[in-house]
Design a protein around this motif. Structure first.
Motif, PDB file in Angstrom:
ATOM      1  N   LEU A  69      29.427  40.339  36.986  1.00 54.97           N
ATOM      2  CA  LEU A  69      30.881  41.171  36.752  1.00 54.97           C
ATOM      3  C   LEU A  69      31.736  40.117  35.999  1.00 54.97           C
ATOM      4  O   LEU A  69      32.455  40.929  35.092  1.00 54.97           O
ATOM      5  CB  LEU A  69      31.429  41.442  38.004  1.00 54.97           C
ATOM      6  CG  LEU A  69      30.562  42.544  38.904  1.00 54.97           C
ATOM      7  CD1 LEU A  69      31.085  42.923  40.092  1.00 54.97           C
ATOM      8  CD2 LEU A  69      30.027  43.828  38.098  1.00 54.97           C
ATOM      9  N   ALA A  70      31.728  39.095  36.261  1.00 47.18           N
ATOM     10  CA  ALA A  70      32.972  38.070  35.737  1.00 47.18           C
ATOM     11  C   ALA A  70      32.277  37.953  34.116  1.00 47.18           C
ATOM     12  O   ALA A  70      33.356  38.097  33.312  1.00 47.18           O
ATOM     13  CB  ALA A  70      32.739  36.748  36.450  1.00 47.18           C
ATOM     14  N   LEU A  71      31.028  38.051  33.974  1.00 50.42           N
ATOM     15  CA  LEU A  71      30.830  37.854  32.469  1.00 50.42           C
ATOM     16  C   LEU A  71      31.111  38.961  31.579  1.00 50.42           C
ATOM     17  O   LEU A  71      31.459  38.860  30.427  1.00 50.42           O
ATOM     18  CB  LEU A  71      29.168  37.734  32.528  1.00 50.42           C
ATOM     19  CG  LEU A  71      28.597  36.169  32.904  1.00 50.42           C
ATOM     20  CD1 LEU A  71      26.978  36.006  32.722  1.00 50.42           C
ATOM     21  CD2 LEU A  71      29.124  35.126  31.719  1.00 50.42           C
ATOM     22  N   HIS A  72      30.923  40.138  32.143  1.00 54.61           N
ATOM     23  CA  HIS A  72      31.383  41.304  31.700  1.00 54.61           C
ATOM     24  C   HIS A  72      32.587  41.738  31.535  1.00 54.61           C
ATOM     25  O   HIS A  72      33.164  43.038  31.258  1.00 54.61           O
ATOM     26  CB  HIS A  72      30.537  42.586  32.371  1.00 54.61           C
ATOM     27  CG  HIS A  72      28.897  42.457  31.953  1.00 54.61           C
ATOM     28  ND1 HIS A  72      28.635  43.129  30.601  1.00 54.61           N
ATOM     29  CD2 HIS A  72      27.944  41.768  32.420  1.00 54.61           C
ATOM     30  CE1 HIS A  72      27.125  43.147  30.464  1.00 54.61           C
ATOM     31  NE2 HIS A  72      26.834  42.184  31.438  1.00 54.61           N
ATOM     32  N   ARG A  73      33.539  40.653  32.256  1.00 57.89           N
ATOM     33  CA  ARG A  73      34.939  40.775  32.205  1.00 57.89           C
ATOM     34  C   ARG A  73      35.526  41.937  33.185  1.00 57.89           C
ATOM     35  O   ARG A  73      36.571  42.710  32.679  1.00 57.89           O
ATOM     36  CB  ARG A  73      35.620  40.849  30.837  1.00 57.89           C
ATOM     37  CG  ARG A  73      35.353  39.613  29.794  1.00 57.89           C
ATOM     38  CD  ARG A  73      36.312  39.919  28.633  1.00 57.89           C
ATOM     39  NE  ARG A  73      35.729  38.530  27.714  1.00 57.89           N
ATOM     40  CZ  ARG A  73      36.235  37.621  27.811  1.00 57.89           C
ATOM     41  NH1 ARG A  73      37.109  37.202  28.835  1.00 57.89           N
ATOM     42  NH2 ARG A  73      36.151  36.443  26.923  1.00 57.89           N
ATOM     43  N   PRO A 102      38.699  35.064  37.113  1.00 53.93           N
ATOM     44  CA  PRO A 102      37.573  35.398  36.671  1.00 53.93           C
ATOM     45  C   PRO A 102      36.335  34.359  37.407  1.00 53.93           C
ATOM     46  O   PRO A 102      36.573  33.259  37.410  1.00 53.93           O
ATOM     47  CB  PRO A 102      37.350  35.258  35.424  1.00 53.93           C
ATOM     48  CG  PRO A 102      38.668  35.408  34.850  1.00 53.93           C
ATOM     49  CD  PRO A 102      39.569  34.935  35.867  1.00 53.93           C
ATOM     50  N   GLY A 103      35.527  34.884  38.127  1.00 54.28           N
ATOM     51  CA  GLY A 103      34.357  34.130  38.751  1.00 54.28           C
ATOM     52  C   GLY A 103      34.697  33.581  39.953  1.00 54.28           C
ATOM     53  O   GLY A 103      34.046  32.732  40.734  1.00 54.28           O
ATOM     54  N   LEU A 104      35.908  34.068  40.744  1.00 54.08           N
ATOM     55  CA  LEU A 104      36.035  33.644  41.879  1.00 54.08           C
ATOM     56  C   LEU A 104      34.949  33.924  42.878  1.00 54.08           C
ATOM     57  O   LEU A 104      34.841  32.996  43.924  1.00 54.08           O
ATOM     58  CB  LEU A 104      37.631  34.084  42.346  1.00 54.08           C
ATOM     59  CG  LEU A 104      38.000  33.745  43.807  1.00 54.08           C
ATOM     60  CD1 LEU A 104      38.235  32.186  44.040  1.00 54.08           C
ATOM     61  CD2 LEU A 104      39.320  34.594  44.286  1.00 54.08           C
ATOM     62  N   LEU A 105      34.541  35.106  42.963  1.00 55.77           N
ATOM     63  CA  LEU A 105      33.687  35.443  44.213  1.00 55.77           C
ATOM     64  C   LEU A 105      32.225  34.838  43.728  1.00 55.77           C
ATOM     65  O   LEU A 105      31.746  34.406  44.856  1.00 55.77           O
ATOM     66  CB  LEU A 105      33.401  36.968  44.183  1.00 55.77           C
ATOM     67  CG  LEU A 105      34.405  38.030  44.792  1.00 55.77           C
ATOM     68  CD1 LEU A 105      34.209  39.402  44.664  1.00 55.77           C
ATOM     69  CD2 LEU A 105      34.348  37.393  46.395  1.00 55.77           C
TER      70      LEU A 105
END
Length: 813
Positions: free
Chosen positions: A646-650, A753-756
């Protein structure tokens, strides 16, 4: 000046004639403001011209007014700034005699005089060495004598100023900054210096100097009126005190207000603050433009050589419709404010979070074109407001930019009651409105202490909203806060908490410092007023933020310890009402269907559903995000893989629930199925297709897609910004009774971004199993509750849980 006054001055060029005419002029109540200042300058010109002529001046000399006198703006007690200019041909003794014949009558009258005798070359050399002299000469104006000599000097001084602008303007800016550091901010001082404080007359003069350089120009809207207001107030102050003072002291404010036809001193201060804010904001915008132009001049020749043409400024995305360009947050070319009512708040939040100023042109465009928000606000608007408030110190400048164009009162009409409102209590450093913003700044550093940082930040912004009306401001503010909370979209329960916080924002500090804490009745009364442990937690943080934003005298280690002691006693009294940590709800029909499909195929199954706000009467429903459902057989690494993709896809995660679902026995499954329900929104741009998400998720799970490396590469590709200095993450273990079948970890951190993904990796590394999770993004703060067990499915021991919590906290730091 009337013809009679002119005749009298001509007949008697001595101090007595001028003094009498001057006194009559200053007593004319019908001619205040610019007319009186200009008339006083003309009267003074005529008197000095007569003195000069009576002295039989040598050829090649001139009497020159500089500074404020040169601009034709004489306040009743202004200094006279005069230059006796000569071409070098006159006899020194004749020059000295001429100077004495002009200077001594001025001194005899008791007027302050700043004087010099110089040739044009000497004047230019002195200006090159002394910035203040150069500034004064920019307003040089002939009073008497050789006007050609003065015109030549003025042209040369202006040419020098423009040629030396790359060196002199940064020097002038530093001078303004140093002065502001000494004198404070005029828009907030209870006894302001109208000339020297930030936003005062010195800054207005500096803006004229910048404009004269042709390097940049100040925003002109309202600037002339603001400068006039400050000059009018200074005139009235001079007349009220009979002294050449620029400090508007408390004891003179009522008299000055009456002289200006204002009802009271508070009205006077509000007008002064309004004017000073206009000057201060214009200064901020102008100095940013100056430094932008100077940077561009220093880099453009090199870039032109390398690129063979004129380089285009880079535009880095910040949020949907918002980009960074030339060190400012500006609107993207694709932004459509007329169709995007949340854009003003989104732009403000993005600018503050990135530590950037919000472009004046962007703010003006938003003010002119943006659609009004529906009432109640959509969820995204509320989240963006909370994000802005949680940005800390950078939020102040962004808020001021919104205020300058009237956007704050358009968003929050109740803000008008506190805007520019002075506080007569000397403990307070700020006006009411700035104090509220400063309280939010202080609260932003305390968000890790509370489970609802959004309520803390909004309560900080509203806690004194009742000031300015009759009665107890806490009681008045309670009703206003409830209305504002409903307006911006909080549900009834949250609105009630906000109303309680505003009503009782002084309760802890007043009780702790005035009552006997060993008396059970004291603790019981506070517990009854607060009502719950979660509200107490918020009130404790709000109390500290409010005191820190008030001023240095309002908070101390002693007060902090007393309030903490009281809060601890009340928390113990309320301990029985603490609810267990919320477990995700049972799976719905669609989630069960996806779980069965995932078991049948052995692969991830995805479903996307657009979420929309209810339609307005004259429009279509507004999309606010997407609900993403994912089901897949339980296996290690699911949470970090999904979160990383999900983070990679913003995709920004607004909320999420994760649960392990035990399939029906008849399916013959050997383990549970993980069902993840996400509410996501595109950071900017369009949403990805479900097929691409699924393909990348499969690759992340089988190891062919290195999510961590891809995220690191993307972060390295973007320039580092100063951004927000967020409080450190905090990971705690909930009380053992919160869940009978799992250990509950509470994670509070800055959303990013990327926290989870990092949380999931840390849990995988700790060799624990995630049984379920509840994720909330509240503005820029993530508040996550994760239920974990050991690999054997049992809750962790206290020591094991503490180790896991420390490991997750380290991974997020």
């Amino acid at each position: 000046m009337t013809s009679t006054e002119a005749d009298e001055t001509t007949e008697d060029s001595g101090p007595g004639g001028y003094a009498a005419a001057r006194l009559r002029l200053l007593r004319q109540e019908a001619r205040p403001g610019p007319l009186r200042r200009a008339a006083l300058a003309r009267l003074t010109d005529d008197w000095l011209t007569a003195l000069y002529a009576d002295a039989s001046p040598p050829r090649g000399t001139a009497l020159v007014a500089v500074g404020g006198y040169g601009r034709g703006e004489l306040s009743p007690r202004s200094d006279l700034d005069l230059l006796l200019l000569h071409d070098g041909s006159a006899d020194p003794a004749a020059l000295a005699a001429l100077a004495d014949r002009v200077w001594y009558p001025v001194w005899d009258l008791g007027l302050a005089l700043d004087h010099s005798v110089r040739t044009p070359g000497e004047a230019r050399r002195t200006a090159g060495e002394d910035l203040k002299v150069h500034l004064g000469l920019l307003d040089a104006r002939p009073v008497a004598g050789d006007r050609g000599l003065v015109a030549a000097l003025r042209a040369a001084v202006l040419a020098d100023w423009r040629n030396q602008a790359p060196r002199r303007l940064p020097e002038l800016h530093e001078l303004c900054r140093e002065r502001a550091g000494r004198q404070g901010e005029l828009p907030h001082l209870l006894e302001p210096d109208l000339k020297e404080a930030r936003g005062g007359l010195r800054d207005a003069t500096a803006l004229r100097a910048v404009a004269a350089s042709w390097l940049a120009d100040a925003p002109r809207d309202g600037l002339t009126e603001a400068r006039r207001t400050l000059l009018d107030v200074r005139d009235a102050l001079h007349l009220a005190t009979g002294r050449a003072t620029d400090r508007l002291a408390l004891q003179e404010q009522d008299q000055v207000a009456r002289a200006l036809g204002l009802p009271d001193a508070d009205t006077l201060l509000r007008e002064v603050y309004e004017a000073a804010r206009t000057v201060a904001y214009a200064s901020d915008v102008t100095w940013r433009e100056v430094h932008r132009v100077l940077r561009a001049r220093s880099t453009r020749p090199r870039l032109r050589t390398l690129l063979g043409g004129r380089p285009q400024p880079a535009r880095t995305p910040l949020a949907e419709g918002v980009v960074e360009m030339d060190g400012e947050a500006v609107l993207a070319r694709t932004a459509r404010p007329e169709r995007d009512p949340v854009l003003p708040l989104r732009a403000a939040a993005a600018a503050a979070q990135a530590g950037l100023p919000l472009s004046r042109h962007a703010v003006r465009h938003l003010a002119a074109t943006a659609r009004p928000l529906p009432v109640p606000w959509p969820a995204e608007a509320r989240e963006q407001l909370v994000t802005l408030l949680g940005a800390g110190e950078p939020a102040v400048a962004v808020w001021e930019a919104l205020e300058a164009e009237g956007l704050v009162t358009r968003l929050l009409p109740d803000w008008e009651r506190v805007r520019c409102r002075p506080q007569r209590n000397p403990v307070h450093t700020w006006t009411v409105d700035r104090h509220l913003v400063e309280t939010a700044v202080r609260a932003s550093s305390l968000t890790r202490r509370v489970g609802r940082p959004d309520l803390l930040l909004v309560a900080a912004l509203l806690h004194d909203i009742g000031k300015g009306g009759p009665g107890d401001h806490s009681v008045a503010g309670e009703a206003i806060a409830r209305d504002v909370a409903a307006r911006i979209g909080f549900d009834r329960a949250d609105a009630a908490v906000l109303a309680t916080l505003v009503r009782h924002h002084l309760l802890l500090v007043e009780t702790a410092t005035r009552r006997d804490l060993d008396d059970p009745a004291t603790v019981e009364s506070v517990a009854r007023a607060v009502g719950s442990a979660s509200t107490l937690e918020l009130l404790h943080a709000l109390t500290e933020a409010d005191a820190l934003a008030t001023g240095p005298a309002a908070w101390s280690a002693w007060r902090a310890s007393l309030v903490a002691d009281l809060a601890g006693r009340v928390a113990a009294a309320l301990a029985g009402d603490t609810p267990p940590a919320p477990e995700p709800a049972a799976p719905g029909a669609q989630e069960e269907r996806l779980a069965v499909e995932a078991l049948r195929t052995g692969e991830p199954v995805l479903a996307l559903h657009a979420q929309q706000e209810p339609a307005e009467e004259d429009g279509d429903p507004e999309p606010v995000g997407v609900e993403l459902l994912i089901a897949l057989p339980d296996r290690p690494g699911v949470l970090p893989a999904v979160a990383g993709v999900l983070a990679l896809h913003r995709l920004t995660v607004r909320s999420a629930d994760l649960r392990a679902v035990e399939p029906p026995a008849e399916l013959g499954a050997t383990g549970p199925v993980l069902v993840l329900n996400w509410r996501v929104a595109a950071e900017y741009g369009s949403l990805p297709q479900a097929g691409r998400l699924r393909a990348d998720l499969v690759r992340a799970l089988d190891g062919s897609l290195d999510v961590a490396a891809r995220l690191a590469e993307r972060d390295a590709a973007y320039p580092r910004r100063r951004g927000v200095q967020a409080p450190p993450p905090r990971v705690t273990v909930a009380p053992a009774g919160s869940a009978a079948r799992a250990t509950v970890l509470e994670v509070r951190a800055q959303d990013a971004p990327g926290l989870l993904h990092r949380i999931g990796h840390a849990l995988e590394g700790a060799e624990v199993r995630v049984r379920s999770a509840h994720v909330s993004t509240l503005g820029a703060n993530a508040v996550d509750t994760v239920y974990v067990t050991g690999l054997d499915g049992a809750p962790l021991s206290a020591a094991e849980a503490a180790d896991v919590a420390r490991g997750v906290e380290r991974a997020l730091t």
